[in-house]
Design a protein around this motif. Structure first.
Motif, PDB file in Angstrom:
ATOM      1  N   THR A 145       0.977  -1.163  -0.081  1.00  0.00           N
ATOM      2  CA  THR A 145       0.052  -0.095  -0.041  1.00  0.00           C
ATOM      3  C   THR A 145       0.703   1.381   0.144  1.00  0.00           C
ATOM      4  OG1 THR A 145      -1.929  -1.133   1.065  1.00  0.00           O
ATOM      5  CG2 THR A 145      -1.906   1.364   1.243  1.00  0.00           C
ATOM      6  N   PRO A 146       1.892   1.485   1.011  1.00  0.00           N
ATOM      7  CA  PRO A 146       2.585   2.801   0.908  1.00  0.00           C
ATOM      8  C   PRO A 146       3.068   3.137  -0.302  1.00  0.00           C
ATOM      9  CG  PRO A 146       2.932   1.409   2.964  1.00  0.00           C
ATOM     10  CD  PRO A 146       2.283   0.526   2.204  1.00  0.00           C
ATOM     11  N   THR A 147       3.762   2.088  -1.170  1.00  0.00           N
ATOM     12  CA  THR A 147       4.373   2.479  -2.296  1.00  0.00           C
ATOM     13  C   THR A 147       3.333   3.019  -3.644  1.00  0.00           C
ATOM     14  OG1 THR A 147       6.259   1.018  -1.879  1.00  0.00           O
ATOM     15  CG2 THR A 147       6.181   1.870  -4.068  1.00  0.00           C
ATOM     16  N   VAL A 148       2.188   2.123  -3.395  1.00  0.00           N
ATOM     17  CA  VAL A 148       1.159   2.613  -4.236  1.00  0.00           C
ATOM     18  C   VAL A 148       0.580   3.883  -3.910  1.00  0.00           C
ATOM     19  CG1 VAL A 148      -1.007   2.056  -5.378  1.00  0.00           C
ATOM     20  CG2 VAL A 148       0.381   0.290  -4.740  1.00  0.00           C
ATOM     21  N   LEU A 149       0.507   4.348  -2.628  1.00  0.00           N
ATOM     22  CA  LEU A 149       0.034   5.688  -2.542  1.00  0.00           C
ATOM     23  C   LEU A 149       1.158   6.743  -2.705  1.00  0.00           C
ATOM     24  CD1 LEU A 149      -1.375   4.928   1.125  1.00  0.00           C
ATOM     25  CD2 LEU A 149      -2.618   5.678  -1.088  1.00  0.00           C
ATOM     26  N   ASP A 150       2.616   6.277  -2.666  1.00  0.00           N
ATOM     27  CA  ASP A 150       3.618   7.451  -3.411  1.00  0.00           C
ATOM     28  C   ASP A 150       3.289   7.661  -4.597  1.00  0.00           C
ATOM     29  OD1 ASP A 150       4.637   7.431  -0.799  1.00  0.00           O
ATOM     30  OD2 ASP A 150       6.335   6.044  -1.324  1.00  0.00           O
ATOM     31  N   GLY A 151       2.997   6.660  -5.205  1.00  0.00           N
ATOM     32  CA  GLY A 151       2.737   6.891  -6.901  1.00  0.00           C
ATOM     33  C   GLY A 151       1.470   7.936  -7.151  1.00  0.00           C
ATOM     34  N   LEU A 152       0.319   7.475  -6.225  1.00  0.00           N
ATOM     35  CA  LEU A 152      -0.797   8.346  -6.479  1.00  0.00           C
ATOM     36  C   LEU A 152      -0.492   9.716  -5.938  1.00  0.00           C
ATOM     37  CD1 LEU A 152      -3.650   6.011  -4.916  1.00  0.00           C
ATOM     38  CD2 LEU A 152      -3.325   6.631  -7.269  1.00  0.00           C
ATOM     39  N   ALA A 153       0.186   9.843  -4.764  1.00  0.00           N
ATOM     40  CA  ALA A 153       0.594  11.330  -4.590  1.00  0.00           C
ATOM     41  C   ALA A 153       1.450  12.072  -5.474  1.00  0.00           C
ATOM     42  CB  ALA A 153       1.154  11.255  -3.081  1.00  0.00           C
ATOM     43  N   GLN A 154       2.377  11.311  -6.242  1.00  0.00           N
ATOM     44  CA  GLN A 154       3.221  11.968  -6.814  1.00  0.00           C
ATOM     45  C   GLN A 154       2.417  12.661  -8.121  1.00  0.00           C
ATOM     46  OE1 GLN A 154       6.667   9.700  -8.322  1.00  0.00           O
ATOM     47  NE2 GLN A 154       6.601  10.667 -10.397  1.00  0.00           N
ATOM     48  N   ALA A 155       1.366  11.878  -8.353  1.00  0.00           N
ATOM     49  CA  ALA A 155       0.410  12.345  -9.864  1.00  0.00           C
ATOM     50  C   ALA A 155      -0.762  13.143  -9.306  1.00  0.00           C
ATOM     51  CB  ALA A 155      -0.044  11.081 -10.401  1.00  0.00           C
ATOM     52  N   SER A 156      -1.138  13.338  -8.283  1.00  0.00           N
ATOM     53  CA  SER A 156      -2.321  13.978  -7.828  1.00  0.00           C
ATOM     54  C   SER A 156      -2.097  15.334  -7.981  1.00  0.00           C
ATOM     55  CB  SER A 156      -2.434  13.831  -6.161  1.00  0.00           C
ATOM     56  OG  SER A 156      -1.420  14.627  -5.406  1.00  0.00           O
ATOM     57  N   THR A 157      -1.105  16.166  -8.071  1.00  0.00           N
ATOM     58  CA  THR A 157      -1.074  17.430  -8.418  1.00  0.00           C
ATOM     59  C   THR A 157      -1.275  17.584 -10.193  1.00  0.00           C
ATOM     60  OG1 THR A 157       0.537  17.995  -6.840  1.00  0.00           O
ATOM     61  CG2 THR A 157       0.277  19.545  -8.274  1.00  0.00           C
ATOM     62  N   GLU A 158      -0.603  16.699 -10.896  1.00  0.00           N
ATOM     63  CA  GLU A 158      -0.751  17.018 -12.168  1.00  0.00           C
ATOM     64  C   GLU A 158      -2.198  16.553 -12.516  1.00  0.00           C
ATOM     65  OE1 GLU A 158       0.991  14.822 -16.365  1.00  0.00           O
ATOM     66  OE2 GLU A 158       1.932  14.640 -14.350  1.00  0.00           O
ATOM     67  N   GLN A 159      -3.022  15.478 -12.047  1.00  0.00           N
ATOM     68  CA  GLN A 159      -4.124  15.294 -12.318  1.00  0.00           C
ATOM     69  C   GLN A 159      -5.379  15.869 -11.776  1.00  0.00           C
ATOM     70  OE1 GLN A 159      -4.800  13.019 -14.654  1.00  0.00           O
ATOM     71  NE2 GLN A 159      -2.655  12.284 -15.199  1.00  0.00           N
ATOM     72  N   ALA A 160      -4.972  16.670 -11.044  1.00  0.00           N
ATOM     73  CA  ALA A 160      -5.916  17.524 -10.136  1.00  0.00           C
ATOM     74  C   ALA A 160      -6.827  16.743  -9.079  1.00  0.00           C
ATOM     75  CB  ALA A 160      -6.607  18.332 -10.977  1.00  0.00           C
ATOM     76  N   PHE A 161      -6.443  15.910  -8.341  1.00  0.00           N
ATOM     77  CA  PHE A 161      -7.338  15.349  -7.371  1.00  0.00           C
ATOM     78  C   PHE A 161      -6.556  15.174  -5.897  1.00  0.00           C
ATOM     79  CE2 PHE A 161      -4.862  11.777  -9.349  1.00  0.00           C
ATOM     80  CZ  PHE A 161      -4.438  10.818  -8.199  1.00  0.00           C
ATOM     81  N   SER A 162      -7.274  14.976  -5.017  1.00  0.00           N
ATOM     82  CA  SER A 162      -6.777  15.047  -3.628  1.00  0.00           C
ATOM     83  C   SER A 162      -7.172  13.469  -3.064  1.00  0.00           C
ATOM     84  CB  SER A 162      -7.294  15.916  -2.624  1.00  0.00           C
ATOM     85  OG  SER A 162      -8.884  15.631  -2.608  1.00  0.00           O
ATOM     86  N   VAL A 163      -6.261  12.887  -2.304  1.00  0.00           N
ATOM     87  CA  VAL A 163      -6.425  11.516  -1.839  1.00  0.00           C
ATOM     88  C   VAL A 163      -6.795  11.519  -0.446  1.00  0.00           C
ATOM     89  CG1 VAL A 163      -5.196   9.492  -1.355  1.00  0.00           C
ATOM     90  CG2 VAL A 163      -4.401  10.607  -3.550  1.00  0.00           C
ATOM     91  N   GLU A 164      -7.845  10.685  -0.173  1.00  0.00           N
ATOM     92  CA  GLU A 164      -8.302  10.550   1.113  1.00  0.00           C
ATOM     93  C   GLU A 164      -8.434   9.181   1.214  1.00  0.00           C
ATOM     94  OE1 GLU A 164     -12.184  12.491   1.110  1.00  0.00           O
ATOM     95  OE2 GLU A 164     -11.332  14.334   0.176  1.00  0.00           O
ATOM     96  N   MET A 165      -7.969   8.750   2.592  1.00  0.00           N
ATOM     97  CA  MET A 165      -8.060   7.283   3.111  1.00  0.00           C
ATOM     98  C   MET A 165      -9.440   7.012   3.605  1.00  0.00           C
ATOM     99  SD  MET A 165      -5.335   6.075   2.239  1.00  0.00           S
ATOM    100  CE  MET A 165      -5.384   4.354   3.014  1.00  0.00           C
ATOM    101  N   LEU A 166     -10.152   6.090   3.172  1.00  0.00           N
ATOM    102  CA  LEU A 166     -11.441   5.589   3.573  1.00  0.00           C
ATOM    103  C   LEU A 166     -11.399   5.041   4.696  1.00  0.00           C
ATOM    104  CD1 LEU A 166     -13.149   4.690   0.386  1.00  0.00           C
ATOM    105  CD2 LEU A 166     -13.306   6.876   1.578  1.00  0.00           C
ATOM    106  N   PRO A 167     -12.266   5.154   5.882  1.00  0.00           N
ATOM    107  CA  PRO A 167     -12.144   4.034   7.170  1.00  0.00           C
ATOM    108  C   PRO A 167     -12.316   2.916   6.821  1.00  0.00           C
ATOM    109  CG  PRO A 167     -14.403   5.286   6.929  1.00  0.00           C
ATOM    110  CD  PRO A 167     -13.431   5.768   5.868  1.00  0.00           C
ATOM    111  N   THR A 168     -11.451   1.811   7.110  1.00  0.00           N
ATOM    112  CA  THR A 168     -11.492   0.246   6.913  1.00  0.00           C
ATOM    113  C   THR A 168     -11.233  -0.229   8.158  1.00  0.00           C
ATOM    114  OG1 THR A 168      -9.339   0.491   5.908  1.00  0.00           O
ATOM    115  CG2 THR A 168     -11.270   0.875   4.367  1.00  0.00           C
ATOM    116  N   ASN A 169     -11.728  -1.699   7.841  1.00  0.00           N
ATOM    117  CA  ASN A 169     -11.155  -2.800   8.759  1.00  0.00           C
ATOM    118  C   ASN A 169     -11.385  -4.134   8.151  1.00  0.00           C
ATOM    119  OD1 ASN A 169     -13.649  -3.879   9.801  1.00  0.00           O
ATOM    120  ND2 ASN A 169     -14.046  -1.874  10.626  1.00  0.00           N
TER     121      ASN A 169
END
Length: 419
Positions: A145-169
């Motif tokens: 998960t953390p490394t996939v999130l790194d890729g998402l965060a890197q692209a979030s500015t260019e793609q104009a979206f914000s990342v929010e973790m959903l509550p899970t268990n």
């Protein structure tokens, strides 16, 4: 037929604007619900007044009855309307209890999750990330998960979206589904391999949310998918060992009901045949899905040694982290010696792999996690621009070399006999 204010009930004059609305195909139920809630909060309809039927709303909006039914059913469960058998639907008590107010511009404010959103091209998308982490599982997706999130965060500015973790268990999907009902994002990216994750995605799709699954788990669903290329990764593993001189190669993997297991198994046998090596099913050593504490010290450890001896393997491919953990237990107990007795290539990178193998850094087929995050962001960009055809992208793996592979030699053959 509802064509003008002359032949429709009085409440429908407030709904005629729906006939000119363009509802997005994948979020139509959510959009219709937002429009109806805004009307109910406005104070234009009093509690107890008739509310339009599903057929009337379907005709006004040109949406299917099933879409209308999904939108209206949530209004009833939330108290906005009341349905009475044999009589129809009526404005509910919640509409009367919420006093209309204005924001200074003469407009009635509504809750952030109920208001009609600005066009997607004119605002920043909210992307909810679903990841069911199991804190009791030592081999859980913490490496994933953390490394996939790194890729998402890197692209979030260019793609104009914000990342929010959903509550899970891992116990229940209900908290996540409730969160989606109350504050739905524009899209969901799921990194979960648990059944609860599929339940949440199905719930999200009922609300018309775009969904992207990261990993081969989602190939059996109808969501958009970004995953590793298992066939290409297995090619890297087999070719590495063949180029080092090995022709006696076995494959160790957990017997899980997952598509990645099938893909890696099938690709292993196909690649052996490409090199002229027999693949008759004896090349596979299956491990149970759940690993007991004495996994390597019990019956499976003995059976593994017998399997190696009987077939004369000089090299092993570990198909997943559970298999690598098993081999590491054997290595640390002195029951195998990598690479002196067995060369090894493993799938799935994990920082503690060398520790598991007593200091030997394994040659590893690495899953392109960061690139998968970047590709998932790219898929979101395509969806945002209106591409609604199902997207499936396979990302090539890479091979990192360590110290776990060497050429087979006479010493290795002697050691095999001692097993």
């Amino acid at each position: 037929m509802l064509h003008s204010t002359a032949d429709i009930p009085a409440y429908s004059t407030h709904l005629l604007t729906l006939s000119s609305k363009q509802f997005p195909s994948r979020r139509a139920a959510y959009q219709l619900r937002a429009e109806l809630v805004q009307l109910l909060r406005s104070g234009k309809l009093a509690a107890g007044e008739p509310f339009p039927t599903d057929d009337e709303l379907a005709e006004l909006t040109r949406l299917s009855r099933s879409t209308v039914r999904r939108a209206v059913s949530t209004l009833a469960s939330d108290g906005w309307i009341e349905r009475q058998a044999g009589r129809g639907s009526f404005v509910g008590s919640r509409a009367a209890s919420e006093e209309p107010s204005t924001n200074g511009n003469g407009h009635t404010p509504v809750a952030s999750h109920e208001v009609e959103r600005a066009p997607a091209s004119a605002r920043r998308w909210r992307v909810g990330v679903l990841s069911f982490w199991d804190v009791d599982d030592q081999l859980a997706g913490h490496w994933f998960t953390p490394t996939v999130l790194d890729g998402l965060a890197q692209a979030s500015t260019e793609q104009a979206f914000s990342v929010e973790m959903l509550p899970t268990n891992t116990v229940s999907a209900v908290p996540t589904m409730r969160s989606l009902d109350e504050h739905p994002p524009d899209a969901i990216i799921s990194l979960s391999a648990y059944a609860a994750g599929n339940m949440v995605l199905a719930h999200a799709q009922l609300h018309g949310l775009q969904a992207v699954g990261v990993g081969t788990t989602y190939l059996d669903t109808d969501v958009h998918v970004v995953c590793e290329d298992n066939a290409q990764g297995m090619k890297l593993a087999v070719d590495r060992l063949v180029e080092a001189g090995h022709r006696k190669i076995g494959f160790v993997v957990q017997r899980a009901p997952a598509l990645w297991v099938f893909e890696r198994h099938e690709a292993f046998e196909d690649r052996l045949r490409t090199h002229g090596v027999d693949a008759d099913g004896t090349n596979i050593f299956w491990l149970p899905r759940d690993r007991p504490d004495d996994f390597a010290r019990g019956d499976y450890g003995i059976r593994f040694k017998q399997w190696v001896q009987r077939n004369g393997w000089t090299a092993i491919i570990s198909g997943n982290l559970g298999a690598l953990h098993f081999l590491g237990d054997l290595q640390r107990a002195g029951r195998i010696r990598v690479p002196d007795e067995l060369s090894l290539v493993t799938f799935d990178q994990v920082p503690s792999a060398a520790l598991w193998l007593g200091g030997v850094q394994p040659d590893t087929v690495e899953i392109p996690l960061r690139e998968m995050g970047l590709r998932a962001a790219s898929v979101l960009g395509r969806l945002r621009s209106g591409d609604h055809e199902r997207i499936v992208e396979r990302v090539p793996c890479t091979l990192s070399t360590g110290s776990s592979v060497q050429q087979p030699n006479s010493s290795q053959k002697t050691n095999r006999a001692s097993l």
